[in-house]
Scaffold this motif. Structure first.
Motif, PDB file in Angstrom:
ATOM      1  N   SER A  84       0.847  -1.193   0.000  1.00 57.31           N
ATOM      2  CA  SER A  84       0.000   0.000   0.000  1.00 57.31           C
ATOM      3  C   SER A  84       0.882   1.242   0.000  1.00 57.31           C
ATOM      4  O   SER A  84       2.030   1.181   0.443  1.00 57.31           O
ATOM      5  CB  SER A  84      -0.923   0.030   1.240  1.00 57.31           C
ATOM      6  OG  SER A  84      -0.163   0.227   2.409  1.00 57.31           O
ATOM      7  N   PRO A  85       0.351   2.372  -0.497  1.00 56.95           N
ATOM      8  CA  PRO A  85       1.124   3.624  -0.427  1.00 56.95           C
ATOM      9  C   PRO A  85       1.459   4.013   1.011  1.00 56.95           C
ATOM     10  O   PRO A  85       2.523   4.591   1.267  1.00 56.95           O
ATOM     11  CB  PRO A  85       0.192   4.654  -1.082  1.00 56.95           C
ATOM     12  CG  PRO A  85      -0.719   3.841  -1.947  1.00 56.95           C
ATOM     13  CD  PRO A  85      -0.907   2.533  -1.233  1.00 56.95           C
ATOM     14  N   TYR A  86       0.535   3.696   1.929  1.00 55.90           N
ATOM     15  CA  TYR A  86       0.788   4.007   3.334  1.00 55.90           C
ATOM     16  C   TYR A  86       1.972   3.207   3.863  1.00 55.90           C
ATOM     17  O   TYR A  86       2.801   3.721   4.625  1.00 55.90           O
ATOM     18  CB  TYR A  86      -0.473   3.717   4.148  1.00 55.90           C
ATOM     19  CG  TYR A  86      -0.368   4.102   5.597  1.00 55.90           C
ATOM     20  CD1 TYR A  86      -0.010   5.400   5.973  1.00 55.90           C
ATOM     21  CD2 TYR A  86      -0.640   3.175   6.600  1.00 55.90           C
ATOM     22  CE1 TYR A  86       0.095   5.756   7.303  1.00 55.90           C
ATOM     23  CE2 TYR A  86      -0.548   3.522   7.938  1.00 55.90           C
ATOM     24  CZ  TYR A  86      -0.172   4.821   8.285  1.00 55.90           C
ATOM     25  OH  TYR A  86      -0.070   5.184   9.600  1.00 55.90           O
ATOM     26  N   MET A  87       2.083   1.923   3.450  1.00 56.12           N
ATOM     27  CA  MET A  87       3.212   1.100   3.856  1.00 56.12           C
ATOM     28  C   MET A  87       4.519   1.657   3.276  1.00 56.12           C
ATOM     29  O   MET A  87       5.567   1.639   3.931  1.00 56.12           O
ATOM     30  CB  MET A  87       3.008  -0.345   3.395  1.00 56.12           C
ATOM     31  CG  MET A  87       4.160  -1.290   3.757  1.00 56.12           C
ATOM     32  SD  MET A  87       4.452  -1.417   5.544  1.00 56.12           S
ATOM     33  CE  MET A  87       2.980  -2.351   6.024  1.00 56.12           C
ATOM     34  N   LEU A  88       4.472   2.159   2.043  1.00 55.22           N
ATOM     35  CA  LEU A  88       5.658   2.763   1.437  1.00 55.22           C
ATOM     36  C   LEU A  88       6.119   3.969   2.247  1.00 55.22           C
ATOM     37  O   LEU A  88       7.328   4.145   2.483  1.00 55.22           O
ATOM     38  CB  LEU A  88       5.351   3.176  -0.006  1.00 55.22           C
ATOM     39  CG  LEU A  88       6.476   3.899  -0.756  1.00 55.22           C
ATOM     40  CD1 LEU A  88       7.710   3.022  -0.870  1.00 55.22           C
ATOM     41  CD2 LEU A  88       6.001   4.345  -2.130  1.00 55.22           C
ATOM     42  N   LEU A  89       5.164   4.787   2.672  1.00 57.48           N
ATOM     43  CA  LEU A  89       5.504   5.956   3.484  1.00 57.48           C
ATOM     44  C   LEU A  89       6.140   5.531   4.805  1.00 57.48           C
ATOM     45  O   LEU A  89       7.156   6.111   5.236  1.00 57.48           O
ATOM     46  CB  LEU A  89       4.252   6.797   3.735  1.00 57.48           C
ATOM     47  CG  LEU A  89       4.427   8.035   4.633  1.00 57.48           C
ATOM     48  CD1 LEU A  89       5.411   9.010   3.997  1.00 57.48           C
ATOM     49  CD2 LEU A  89       3.078   8.710   4.882  1.00 57.48           C
ATOM     50  N   LYS A  90       5.572   4.498   5.443  1.00 58.24           N
ATOM     51  CA  LYS A  90       6.134   4.023   6.706  1.00 58.24           C
ATOM     52  C   LYS A  90       7.530   3.438   6.510  1.00 58.24           C
ATOM     53  O   LYS A  90       8.417   3.626   7.350  1.00 58.24           O
ATOM     54  CB  LYS A  90       5.205   2.969   7.325  1.00 58.24           C
ATOM     55  CG  LYS A  90       3.882   3.543   7.821  1.00 58.24           C
ATOM     56  CD  LYS A  90       3.124   2.546   8.672  1.00 58.24           C
ATOM     57  CE  LYS A  90       2.583   1.395   7.847  1.00 58.24           C
ATOM     58  NZ  LYS A  90       1.723   0.476   8.664  1.00 58.24           N
TER      59      LYS A  90
END
Length: 372
Positions: free
Chosen positions: A284-290
């Motif tokens: 997910s994009p959120y996982m990429l950010l994390k």
């Protein structure tokens, strides 16, 4: 006239020396078959010596510590060997099977991960652009991913299950690993006597200066090997904690990759983040950010706290120089060259620096050096 022009002319003497060096190289090239046994001997002993030296620099501070406490070196060495055997046993029984399953799952899912990334790129920039790039470079990302997966799976299966075949095909490597404990034992026991033994073969007037060079080389190598391995372990541990906190898949394997690749300065972290980025992008994009946050925090901790405290600034080599050294050594000698590029350069730098200082002292071309 001849004496003044030839014997007293430093430039002419320099050209004559270059000519003699060239003639020696030419002669040695013509009779290279004579040196074949020596080359075979060096190739046979170089791997166990390198492996033994690496472990020696990791363990000798512990042996020296107990030696200063009055415990005989042989007793501390035996205790260290027993501890290492216990750790290896635990790794073989508990850790390696778990990591093997994780690595196999990651390799098997790698083509699907690449396909997912490819579909996401198509959605963002369009399939026409991606097809044009593939046609221009004459590559197919999906085919490359499948080939990589198959080759990696075959290598991994051979590594973990085909021990007999490995021993039959790479006997030299196996024999080198077997001889390492014996070489390491005598290095830890009598390693301090080695410099004086080597100096005994040199003329008396050269011993003090040569001892200084050997001492500086030992300092450079020991600080690099110990520091780089400890830093790599710290990076792997921090990455594992970060990956677990954000819930990234294959966290143990990705942290292990980060630890191993961090042995290569500057280029290693860039290589290590690639598989983690692919998995994070697919998740997910959120996982990429994390993931980016975790990676940034770990790199800041490593750059500001861990490396300065452990590595210090002993090598005094510019980062750009290190990158070029690693690239050149990798092209010349492969993976071994990449691993040994920086310590090898540090040794050559020490030798070259002292040779240049010696040349300054003996020549009349550097008056400032003579005044000092």
């Amino acid at each position: 006239m001849f004496k003044n022009f030839i014997l007293n002319n430093r430039f002419v003497i320099f050209l004559m020396i270059l000519l003699l060096i060239g003639l020696n190289i030419l002669v040695f090239n013509k009779v290279s078959f004579i040196f074949t046994p020596i080359a075979v001997l060096i190739k046979t002993i170089i791997l166990p010596i390198i492996l033994s030296a690496i472990v020696y620099y990791l363990l000798v501070p512990i042996v020296d510590f107990f030696d200063r406490k009055g415990i005989k070196r042989i007793y501390s060495i035996i205790v260290l060997y027993l501890i290492i055997i216990g750790i290896i046993t635990i790794l073989i029984v508990l850790v390696i099977p778990f990591l093997r399953d994780q690595v196999m799952r990651l390799i098997e899912s790698f083509p699907n991960l690449v396909n997912d990334v490819e579909r996401m790129i198509e959605q963002v920039i369009g399939s026409q652009f991606l097809n044009q790039v593939q046609q221009t470079l004459n590559i197919n990302v999906s085919d490359l991913a499948i080939q990589f997966s198959n080759q990696s799976a075959n290598i991994l299966d051979t590594t973990f299950t085909g021990v007999g075949n490995i021993i039959g095909s790479v006997t030299k490597t196996v024999m080198a690993i077997i001889t390492v404990p014996f070489i390491l034992f005598y290095l830890l026991k009598d390693g301090k006597k080695l410099p004086n033994y080597m100096l005994g073969f040199l003329p008396t007037f050269m011993r003090n200066h040569t001892f200084t060079v050997l001492k500086e080389m030992n300092k450079q190598i020991s600080s690099y090997i110990r520091g780089q391995i400890i830093v790599s372990f710290c990076i792997g541990f921090l990455m594992f904690i970060g990956f677990e906190i954000i819930g990234l898949d294959y966290a143990p394997v990705l942290a292990l990759i980060a630890a191993f690749t961090s042995v290569v300065p500057y280029l290693g972290p860039a290589i290590a983040i690639t598989p983690a980025l692919i998995i994070a992008v697919v998740t997910s994009p959120y996982m990429l950010l994390k993931l980016i946050i975790v990676w940034t925090v770990v790199q800041l901790i490593e750059g500001k706290f861990i490396s300065p405290q452990i590595m210090g600034r002993n090598l005094h080599i510019h980062p750009i120089t290190i990158i070029f050294i690693i690239i050149i050594a990798g092209n010349l000698f492969g993976v071994v060259g990449i691993l040994l590029a920086v310590p090898g350069y540090a040794i050559l730098k020490v030798i070259t620096t002292h040779l240049f200082k010696y040349f300054q002292m003996r020549s009349h071309l550097y008056e400032a050096a003579r005044i000092k």
